[in-house]
Each structure stands twice: as structure tokens, then as C-alpha cells.
Enzyme design. Sequence first.
Site, PDB file in Angstrom:
ATOM      1  N   SER A 159       0.846  -1.190   0.000  1.00  0.00           N
ATOM      2  CA  SER A 159       0.000   0.000   0.000  1.00  0.00           C
ATOM      3  C   SER A 159       0.877   1.234   0.000  1.00  0.00           C
ATOM      4  O   SER A 159       2.009   1.208   0.504  1.00  0.00           O
ATOM      5  CB  SER A 159      -0.898   0.006   1.244  1.00  0.00           C
ATOM      6  N   TYR A 185      -0.314  -0.190  10.614  1.00  0.00           N
ATOM      7  CA  TYR A 185      -0.640  -0.651   9.266  1.00  0.00           C
ATOM      8  C   TYR A 185       0.494  -0.312   8.301  1.00  0.00           C
ATOM      9  O   TYR A 185       0.920  -1.152   7.492  1.00  0.00           O
ATOM     10  CB  TYR A 185      -1.940  -0.001   8.790  1.00  0.00           C
TER      11      TYR A 185
END
Length: 312
Positions: A159, A185
Site C-alpha cells: 500500500s 498498518y
Amino acid sequence: MTANTAPRFTASSTAAEVVAGIDLTGKRAVVTGAASGIGVETARALASAGAQVTLAVRDRAAGERAAADITATTGSTAVRVAPLDRADQVSVAAFTANWDDPLHLLVNNAAVMACPLARTPEGWELQFATNHLGHFALTKGLHRHLAAAGGARVVSVSSSAHHRSPVVFDDVHCAEREYQAWDAYAQSKTANVLFGVSATTRWAADGITVNALMPGSISTNLQRHVDLEEIARARAAAGVTEVRRKSPEQGAATSVYVATAPELEGLGGKYFEDCAEAGPFVPGTNRGVADHALDPEAADRLWEVSLRTLAG
């Protein structure tokens, strides 16, 4: 292909467009988190090209529904479902122990995003455990099957959130520092890229390449712990002012490109976006790859930390 080579596809390309004309007959593929979102679209595209595809999913019933849908839309009868919970090392070990065939394509797609603080029974922070350690253990456990395939490709869905944080080796599991869901994350997504850097070097003699990618901004079950306003605030805090939204079919395109593009044969340890190798990170955007995600020393350190962690 390099970042300076004109890409064959664009941010608007779909997985079906990327795989058109590619024959995967006789190839075996595993896609984690393939019951919904870009996972099911990745699996659908691979199946449409003739691959035997295994949907590795936590929810067996959801996986069976996805498999039936893929069969209905592609005509493929070679779509299978197998249980896999990447946060559970017993489940990961069972999956790898039950795999008997050469494996040509492994798409490490599944993830959890910005969830409240949670820990596995081992005490590992859930996002790092699920997004990195689970896929690390899965891929290592399948190593001999990947090697047996000759020219196997491993695809790690990362990501642009990786821009936000390197792997914080002094406190990977947030035992001492304050837990910030987005930072946790981010480090797990950096770990996805670093894994490819180290694995490609270590497994070059086995013909295995590992690459990471940013699929784009897509509304899927991945965002179940956050809302769109929260994501927008996180992007604004990073100085990102414009983000292009993609459909799941478009979001799966880069995964399928990295898994199948002929021009990527033998190329590993890279990071892709919009079906092309990414350039350096551009501050104020969600484009490019951060230096800390391609650092070979950090990649090797992460490998050793992961081995020690899994060994208990």
C-alpha cells in the site's frame, strides 16, 4: 521493464484486460483473501486465463460462494477453496502441509487495515502478524513447491501507506510505544515490500521472484475498521490532496500484471503501481516507493526478525 519504460497498461486498466492473451493452462495459483474485493477479481482473472486457482480464505462459506461465482463467469472448473487464517500459525502450517503440487503463482493479497489494538495469542500486534508474519510463514512454508514450479512468482499486495512508517525494529509489536493504528498498518505494508527485496535475493537460485505493489484506492471489506472520512483525514495529514478511486476490477489489475506479465520474467524485489514499476516516492502524493521500503539492510534485518519471531 523499468520505471522509465512506457507501460502497456494504465491506472484504468482492469485485471481482465491485463490477462487478455495470456495462457496460464497448467499453472497453479494461490490467492489469499480471495473471497471478496480485489482478491476475488485477481482469482477470477487468473482462472479466466486457464490457471488452477485456490482461494485461501478464513471464511470457507464465503470462499465457496466466490468460487461458484468465478466458475459461473469464467467457465473454469479448476477453482478450489482452502481454509487459511494468516493470524493463526497453526492454520498457516496446515495449509502448507496440505499443499502437494508445484506452485507457480502465490498472491499474498489478504490484509487487515488500521484495526483497533489487538494481539495474537503469541502477543504479536495483529496487523504485523496478519499482513507480514502470516504471509512470510505461508511463503516460506510453500518454498519447495514454488521452487519446483520453475520461475514461480510471488506477489505481495502492499500500500502507499508504507510511506508513513518504516519497520520500527525496536518495537515492532507496539509493546512500549503508543499504538497508532495507521502507523502499525504502515509498517506492515513496508514489511511487504522489504520481504520481496530479501526473498528475491535469497531465492534467486530457485527461480523465485517476489514483488510488491500498490493496488490503488478501492472500497472493499479491507476498510471495515475505518470510514472514508478517517482515510481522508489520514491522507490529508500526509499532505495527499488528490486520490484516484478504482473499481475492484481495476484494483486487481496490478496484482495480475505482476503475476503474469511476460516482461517481468526474472524481475524481483520491486514495487509496482498502476501496472508499472514505481518511481521514487513523491512527497505530497501517494505515488512512488519510499527508500526505507527498498533498503536491503532493513530487508535482511526483517527476515531475521521474522524467523526468530516465528521460532518463538
